[in-house]
Motif scaffolding. Structure first.
Motif, short mmCIF file in Angstrom:
data_model
loop_
_atom_site.label_atom_id
_atom_site.label_comp_id
_atom_site.label_asym_id
_atom_site.label_seq_id
_atom_site.Cartn_x
_atom_site.Cartn_y
_atom_site.Cartn_z
N THR A 171 26.83 68.95 51.65
CA THR A 171 27.73 68.01 51.95
C THR A 171 29.10 68.23 52.71
O THR A 171 29.49 67.67 53.42
CB THR A 171 28.15 67.59 50.48
N ASN A 193 23.91 58.28 52.61
CA ASN A 193 23.68 59.19 51.63
C ASN A 193 22.08 59.36 51.73
O ASN A 193 21.38 58.94 52.64
CB ASN A 193 23.94 58.68 50.30
N ASN A 239 24.00 62.62 46.34
CA ASN A 239 24.76 61.41 46.35
C ASN A 239 26.02 61.40 45.53
O ASN A 239 26.98 60.72 45.80
CB ASN A 239 23.66 60.32 46.27
N LEU A 242 28.77 62.95 47.35
CA LEU A 242 29.35 62.04 48.30
C LEU A 242 30.15 61.04 47.91
O LEU A 242 31.15 60.79 48.50
CB LEU A 242 28.18 61.68 49.16
#
Length: 349
Positions: A171, A193, A239, A242
């Motif tokens: 990430t 994502n 995800n 993020l």
């Protein structure tokens, strides 16, 4: 105190994938203000860049080379360009990861690793942009969709990452990519994502159409349930990172002053297609989400289409790993909505 109240009110909806305050106050997401889409990523976005390298003994395309569309299907990026008239510049490479310093993946046909976003794709764009004398890029949207290979086999799901590297490094790499673009003048970013890869036949369990050895994973282990569970854990974890990291970088750290980011929820959109296929798949045959249209043996040969390619829009997956053209149509439709600032699958900062 007013600034702190604004931060709290904006941050809370951002963490629930609602439209955030920065987008509603400055309204930067309008197609009328964008004339170019520049894309980076892997085979979910590539059209023919990897094929050029295969055909030219691993050499990358010279600056300014106009590459053709894929002959297999029209992907989401090309559909956005065709449907809106926006110019597309596509630097994605099939097989790519965010960085080869995290999850390098060798590919003998090009005599090296698959080119990555950080080390090849973005430098290729920057070099071409400089050669063309382009400055600012304020009317350009920069889109990044990568992760399928980073998290896949010869990646995190098989514990093949560089020693000491963890999901957080992946990430972080996404934002390092944006750092390079921001320094060149980029101000509008579209970040996807990760997809629900545990539903793709390549990684799914037996109950969801999981496959044995495939052309992309010929030495796949037999425990498909374990693979699917690990993949689901990875994608949901990334995800979630993020979801918080974009808010932090934009609203707390102030990493990109004057910039705008839209975070597109690929995971939710594809999950919706999977759970409600008749609303999205409209082929002449019954919708199929656990099967795929294009079947090949583990060597990638002896290929055949289900239904003799007469009902491609009945499938969610084109092959074991890649979305069908109909799914690309759905993604493109929602990307256009995102560029207009009104997609239910995007959060805005």
């Amino acid at each position: 105190m007013p600034n702190m109240l604004w931060l709290v009110l904006c941050l809370v909806p951002a963490l629930t994938y609602a439209q955030t305050c920065p987008a509603t106050t400055s309204s930067p997401w309008r197609l009328s203000t964008s004339n170019r889409l520049v894309t980076f990523g892997d085979s979910y976005t590539d059209e023919s860049r990897l094929q050029y390298m295969i055909d030219h003994d691993g050499k990358v395309p010279p600056l300014g080379t106009q590459l053709p569309e894929s002959p297999l299907l029209r992907n989401w990026a090309r559909r956005v360009a065709v449907n809106t008239g926006i110019e597309l510049r596509n630097y994605a490479v099939s097989g790519a990861v965010c960085s080869n310093h995290i999850t390098p993946r060798p590919f003998p046909p090009i005599r090296g690793n698959f080119p990555s976003v950080l080390e090849y794709e973005i430098p290729a764009y920057l070099e071409e942009s400089l050669a063309a004398g382009e400055e600012g890029a304020v009317s350009t949207v920069f889109a990044l969709m990568v992760g399928t290979n980073d998290l896949g086999n010869i990646g995190f799901v098989t514990d093949s990452q560089v020693d000491g590297k963890v999901l957080r490094d992946y990430t972080r790499c996404l934002f390092e990519a944006f750092d390079q673009l921001y320094a060149s003048g980029a101000r509008s970013f579209l970040l996807f994502n990760t997809a629900p890869l545990h539903l793709a036949p390549q990684f799914a369990d037996d109950d969801h159409g999981g496959q044995e050895a495939t052309q992309y994973w010929p030495d796949k282990p037999s425990n498909r349930t374990q693979i699917a569970r690990k993949m689901e854990q990875q994608t949901t974890s990334v995800n979630e990172i993020l979801r918080f990291q974009v808010s932090y970088e934009m609203l707390v750290a102030g990493r990109y002053p004057g910039a705008h980011i839209a975070l597109f929820d690929t995971w939710q959109l594809l999950t919706e297609i999977y759970t409600n296929p008749t609303a999205y798949l409209n082929g002449s045959m019954p919708a199929k989400v656990s099967d795929y249209e294009h079947h090949c043996d583990v060597s990638g040969e002896n290929c055949a289409y289900e239904y003799n390619h007469t009902s491609p829009d009945s499938f969610m997956w084109w092959d074991e790993l890649h979305p069908s053209e109909q799914v690309h149509r759905v993604i493109a439709r929602e990307v256009v909505e995102t560029l207009e600032g009104r997609s239910q699958y995007a959060a805005y900062w």
